[in-house]
Design a protein around this motif. Sequence first.
Motif, PDB file in Angstrom:
ATOM      1  N   PHE A 421      47.666  90.745  54.969  1.00  0.00           N
ATOM      2  CA  PHE A 421      46.656  90.472  53.953  1.00  0.00           C
ATOM      3  C   PHE A 421      46.286  88.996  54.025  1.00  0.00           C
ATOM      4  CE2 PHE A 421      45.861  89.366  49.301  1.00  0.00           C
ATOM      5  CZ  PHE A 421      44.513  89.693  49.374  1.00  0.00           C
ATOM      6  N   LEU A 422      45.069  88.707  54.451  1.00  0.00           N
ATOM      7  CA  LEU A 422      44.566  87.342  54.575  1.00  0.00           C
ATOM      8  C   LEU A 422      43.734  87.017  53.341  1.00  0.00           C
ATOM      9  CD1 LEU A 422      43.505  87.348  58.340  1.00  0.00           C
ATOM     10  CD2 LEU A 422      45.609  86.437  57.335  1.00  0.00           C
ATOM     11  N   ASP A 423      44.366  86.357  52.369  1.00  0.00           N
ATOM     12  CA  ASP A 423      43.676  85.993  51.138  1.00  0.00           C
ATOM     13  C   ASP A 423      42.906  84.695  51.353  1.00  0.00           C
ATOM     14  OD1 ASP A 423      42.864  86.187  48.556  1.00  0.00           O
ATOM     15  OD2 ASP A 423      44.774  85.603  47.648  1.00  0.00           O
ATOM     16  N   GLU A 424      41.792  84.551  50.638  1.00  0.00           N
ATOM     17  CA  GLU A 424      40.928  83.368  50.755  1.00  0.00           C
ATOM     18  C   GLU A 424      40.554  83.110  52.219  1.00  0.00           C
ATOM     19  OE1 GLU A 424      39.719  82.429  48.164  1.00  0.00           O
ATOM     20  OE2 GLU A 424      41.146  82.776  46.559  1.00  0.00           O
ATOM     21  N   ILE A 425      40.164  84.167  52.923  1.00  0.00           N
ATOM     22  CA  ILE A 425      39.840  84.066  54.340  1.00  0.00           C
ATOM     23  C   ILE A 425      38.659  83.123  54.568  1.00  0.00           C
ATOM     24  CG2 ILE A 425      38.331  86.096  54.244  1.00  0.00           C
ATOM     25  CD1 ILE A 425      40.540  85.047  57.222  1.00  0.00           C
ATOM     26  N   THR A 434      38.301  81.477  65.759  1.00  0.00           N
ATOM     27  CA  THR A 434      38.186  82.023  67.115  1.00  0.00           C
ATOM     28  C   THR A 434      39.507  82.639  67.559  1.00  0.00           C
ATOM     29  OG1 THR A 434      36.535  80.356  67.677  1.00  0.00           O
ATOM     30  CG2 THR A 434      37.635  81.461  69.498  1.00  0.00           C
ATOM     31  N   ARG A 435      40.602  81.931  67.311  1.00  0.00           N
ATOM     32  CA  ARG A 435      41.908  82.439  67.734  1.00  0.00           C
ATOM     33  C   ARG A 435      42.285  83.685  66.948  1.00  0.00           C
ATOM     34  NH1 ARG A 435      47.726  79.359  68.574  1.00  0.00           N
ATOM     35  NH2 ARG A 435      48.701  81.182  69.531  1.00  0.00           N
ATOM     36  N   ARG A 466      34.257  83.869  48.158  1.00  0.00           N
ATOM     37  CA  ARG A 466      32.997  83.307  48.647  1.00  0.00           C
ATOM     38  C   ARG A 466      32.101  84.422  49.179  1.00  0.00           C
ATOM     39  NH1 ARG A 466      34.470  78.358  52.548  1.00  0.00           N
ATOM     40  NH2 ARG A 466      32.241  78.015  52.278  1.00  0.00           N
ATOM     41  N   ASP A 467      30.836  84.115  49.331  1.00  0.00           N
ATOM     42  CA  ASP A 467      29.882  85.038  49.937  1.00  0.00           C
ATOM     43  C   ASP A 467      29.941  84.809  51.445  1.00  0.00           C
ATOM     44  OD1 ASP A 467      27.721  86.433  50.939  1.00  0.00           O
ATOM     45  OD2 ASP A 467      26.366  85.883  49.308  1.00  0.00           O
ATOM     46  N   LEU A 468      30.727  85.623  52.155  1.00  0.00           N
ATOM     47  CA  LEU A 468      30.913  85.398  53.586  1.00  0.00           C
ATOM     48  C   LEU A 468      29.623  85.573  54.376  1.00  0.00           C
ATOM     49  CD1 LEU A 468      34.379  86.834  54.668  1.00  0.00           C
ATOM     50  CD2 LEU A 468      33.717  84.506  54.089  1.00  0.00           C
ATOM     51  N   ALA A 469      28.777  86.497  53.931  1.00  0.00           N
ATOM     52  CA  ALA A 469      27.503  86.672  54.624  1.00  0.00           C
ATOM     53  C   ALA A 469      26.683  85.384  54.565  1.00  0.00           C
ATOM     54  CB  ALA A 469      26.721  87.832  54.013  1.00  0.00           C
ATOM     55  N   GLN A 470      26.706  84.732  53.415  1.00  0.00           N
ATOM     56  CA  GLN A 470      26.006  83.461  53.279  1.00  0.00           C
ATOM     57  C   GLN A 470      26.665  82.384  54.138  1.00  0.00           C
ATOM     58  OE1 GLN A 470      23.177  82.862  51.735  1.00  0.00           O
ATOM     59  NE2 GLN A 470      23.193  80.681  52.256  1.00  0.00           N
ATOM     60  N   CYS A 471      28.005  82.399  54.201  1.00  0.00           N
ATOM     61  CA  CYS A 471      28.727  81.437  55.049  1.00  0.00           C
ATOM     62  C   CYS A 471      28.354  81.622  56.515  1.00  0.00           C
ATOM     63  CB  CYS A 471      30.233  81.602  54.869  1.00  0.00           C
ATOM     64  SG  CYS A 471      30.833  81.130  53.233  1.00  0.00           S
ATOM     65  N   VAL A 472      28.176  82.880  56.932  1.00  0.00           N
ATOM     66  CA  VAL A 472      27.749  83.153  58.303  1.00  0.00           C
ATOM     67  C   VAL A 472      26.353  82.565  58.537  1.00  0.00           C
ATOM     68  CG1 VAL A 472      27.079  84.970  59.914  1.00  0.00           C
ATOM     69  CG2 VAL A 472      29.194  85.192  58.594  1.00  0.00           C
ATOM     70  N   ALA A 473      25.467  82.784  57.566  1.00  0.00           N
ATOM     71  CA  ALA A 473      24.106  82.263  57.690  1.00  0.00           C
ATOM     72  C   ALA A 473      24.087  80.738  57.764  1.00  0.00           C
ATOM     73  CB  ALA A 473      23.258  82.746  56.515  1.00  0.00           C
ATOM     74  N   GLU A 474      25.039  80.096  57.060  1.00  0.00           N
ATOM     75  CA  GLU A 474      25.096  78.635  57.042  1.00  0.00           C
ATOM     76  C   GLU A 474      25.872  78.072  58.231  1.00  0.00           C
ATOM     77  OE1 GLU A 474      26.917  77.929  53.310  1.00  0.00           O
ATOM     78  OE2 GLU A 474      25.091  78.299  52.138  1.00  0.00           O
ATOM     79  N   GLY A 475      26.487  78.951  59.022  1.00  0.00           N
ATOM     80  CA  GLY A 475      27.198  78.506  60.205  1.00  0.00           C
ATOM     81  C   GLY A 475      28.609  78.029  59.955  1.00  0.00           C
ATOM     82  N   PHE A 477      31.112  80.182  59.000  1.00  0.00           N
ATOM     83  CA  PHE A 477      32.032  81.287  59.283  1.00  0.00           C
ATOM     84  C   PHE A 477      31.476  82.077  60.455  1.00  0.00           C
ATOM     85  CE2 PHE A 477      34.521  85.126  58.660  1.00  0.00           C
ATOM     86  CZ  PHE A 477      35.736  84.619  58.180  1.00  0.00           C
ATOM     87  N   ARG A 478      32.358  82.397  61.405  1.00  0.00           N
ATOM     88  CA  ARG A 478      31.923  83.094  62.620  1.00  0.00           C
ATOM     89  C   ARG A 478      31.393  84.485  62.295  1.00  0.00           C
ATOM     90  NH1 ARG A 478      33.821  81.471  67.894  1.00  0.00           N
ATOM     91  NH2 ARG A 478      33.273  83.615  68.444  1.00  0.00           N
ATOM     92  N   ALA A 479      30.219  84.793  62.835  1.00  0.00           N
ATOM     93  CA  ALA A 479      29.619  86.098  62.577  1.00  0.00           C
ATOM     94  C   ALA A 479      30.473  87.216  63.171  1.00  0.00           C
ATOM     95  CB  ALA A 479      28.200  86.154  63.156  1.00  0.00           C
ATOM     96  N   ASP A 480      31.024  87.011  64.391  1.00  0.00           N
ATOM     97  CA  ASP A 480      31.795  88.083  65.016  1.00  0.00           C
ATOM     98  C   ASP A 480      33.095  88.348  64.255  1.00  0.00           C
ATOM     99  OD1 ASP A 480      32.746  85.613  65.735  1.00  0.00           O
ATOM    100  OD2 ASP A 480      32.663  85.954  67.902  1.00  0.00           O
ATOM    101  N   LEU A 481      33.712  87.317  63.682  1.00  0.00           N
ATOM    102  CA  LEU A 481      34.909  87.541  62.868  1.00  0.00           C
ATOM    103  C   LEU A 481      34.544  88.255  61.571  1.00  0.00           C
ATOM    104  CD1 LEU A 481      37.900  87.208  62.270  1.00  0.00           C
ATOM    105  CD2 LEU A 481      37.416  84.899  61.415  1.00  0.00           C
ATOM    106  N   TYR A 482      33.421  87.878  60.983  1.00  0.00           N
ATOM    107  CA  TYR A 482      32.972  88.537  59.749  1.00  0.00           C
ATOM    108  C   TYR A 482      32.801  90.034  59.972  1.00  0.00           C
ATOM    109  CZ  TYR A 482      29.752  89.998  56.046  1.00  0.00           C
ATOM    110  OH  TYR A 482      29.138  90.675  55.026  1.00  0.00           O
TER     111      TYR A 482
END
Length: 621
Positions: A421-425, A434-435, A466-475, A477-482
């Motif tokens: 369980f990865l909390d606050e990912i 990446t790793r 957090r809104d991870l989709a927004q983080c992906v859009a802002e660069g 958070f990695r899209a492929d990890l999301y």
Amino acid sequence: MTADHANDSASLREARRRFFEGGDAGAAPVLAETVTRSWHRCRLDGLVTDARPPGACYSESELRERHAGNRRLIEAALPELETIHRQIARTNSAVILADAEGVLLHRYGDPGFDRRAQRVALSPGACWLESERGTNAIGTALAEARAVSVHGPEHFLDCNSFLTCAAAPIRAPDGRTIGLFDVSGDQPTRQLHALGLVRMAALMVENRLLETEFDDAVYVHFHPRREFLGTLGEGIAAFGPDGALLAANASALGHLGTAAGGFNGLFDAELGNAVARASHGTTLLTTRSGLQVHARVSVRGERDQPGRTMVPGAATVADTPALHHGDDAVAACEARALRVHARGIPVLVEGETGTGKEYLAHRIHHQGPRAGGPLVVVNCAAIPDGLIESELFGYAPGAFTGARREGARGRVHEADGGTLFLDEIGEMPQALQTRLLRVLQEQRVVPVGGGHEESVDFALIAATNRDLAQCVAEGTFRADLYYRLNGLRVRLPPLRERADLEALIRHMLTTENVATEPEPGFMQALREHHWPGNLRELHNVLRTAAALVEPGRPLRRYDLPDDLATPSTGEDTVSSGLRARDESMMRAAVQAHDGNVAAAARSLGISRSTLYRRLGRHPGR
């Protein structure tokens, strides 16, 4: 300033003058014996009251090594540190975690107070032993081995006299002091509740450490009153497979009257029989002094693998209340997550801080096909950036300064056969994303510093506020990890949207052993609060109120923190107007959809349960 406060301050100043002019504080009822003992020690150490405050004594790299050496303390204490910080928010204060040598490891505080605290180096890396800083809550609590409060002129050094502080030691299962909690503030009056907060937090950490100390222990939780099981008042004792007492908390020792002896010397039963009798709930035991107690008995391997749950901070919220008490949206969220997890599909849980994300992870794991394996909890926001890679993936012998000679397994490896369980990912540094993606895709892990690559098999649950989709859009958070994490995305609603608020309140009060019916003003204040901290905030507010209320007296509004107990007239008028307008729109939407509440809720962009609650309706009516 009240007359009583002015009188106390004058008495303290007079006692201080007498002591430093003549060596005797005289008859000063406002001066605690712990303070006078500390003043004497400080004089023997050669300290002078007008000394300049020392600065921080440890560099960033040295502080990182201290973090590594106190990893277990930090992991167990950070959730409580965050909880206290929320409770003292906006009081011009800070909450601090220090190690057994008085070195500050972590501090969360209000920005206004932080600026002044920096002048006396009340910050990570500074040492606040009594021999260095004179009388202060941290150093004096360590010297006295007990909880201590030090206010204003009670501080030995003049430069610290603006502080009011309270600290409580944290003890390991073997009784050693391994650290402490401190609340320090810039206040005109002593914060009477601060000492209670740090004491309660220290007890919770001590119990948590005890329950994760022994790999093959039998744990006995007991109390003379059954309703006190699961509270801070319960005794907890750990026994080896042969019945030998391994460790016990202070409450257990108080009931048992000894720190030695085996199970059958302390209770009227054999250990194996007690385990069998309590296999489906609780059992009655009698201590050798004739005290009858209710007990829960569990074998370590049959519980939640607590040694592998590395950051068990959700115990303050997740393990005490049930996740829902009649909210359809939360029930549906839980059911969907269970079905998906059973198929090995990753689950991404979204929700504000304190909505119960870790509790949901526990529910998913323990009701799924991997329930027999470990549940390993990693709070990505609680681990310092410099340590998170080695924490996740382990490290080879000698990989870095301060590393164990034999190396260490990482959290990912410890989740093998169970659930990670990865909390606050969303707080994970980009370099590690990446790793982590590679490990999730290949199910293989290599420790930091090199070494043998090993296969791992685990199910994955991640959570974020957090809104991870927004983080992906802002660069960020990695899209492929999301997309790798987002097999199923579920959202836990905030408490202010829940339909079962009152049911949750009453359930939590029951777990805190409050038997009397709360007064209407108490419940009204809770209903009107916005609950930015959600379930965690609610639980801590009720826990504190339950600790303050006198036995047999109903809970009243003034048992609540000031921001809940005192309604703000201007804001209430505005919020009441907004609520009336919103409810008018809701009724219009229901009418426009011919009474179809689900359709009306969709058109408004809110949950059906929120619509029911705001309109005072119940499903089926």
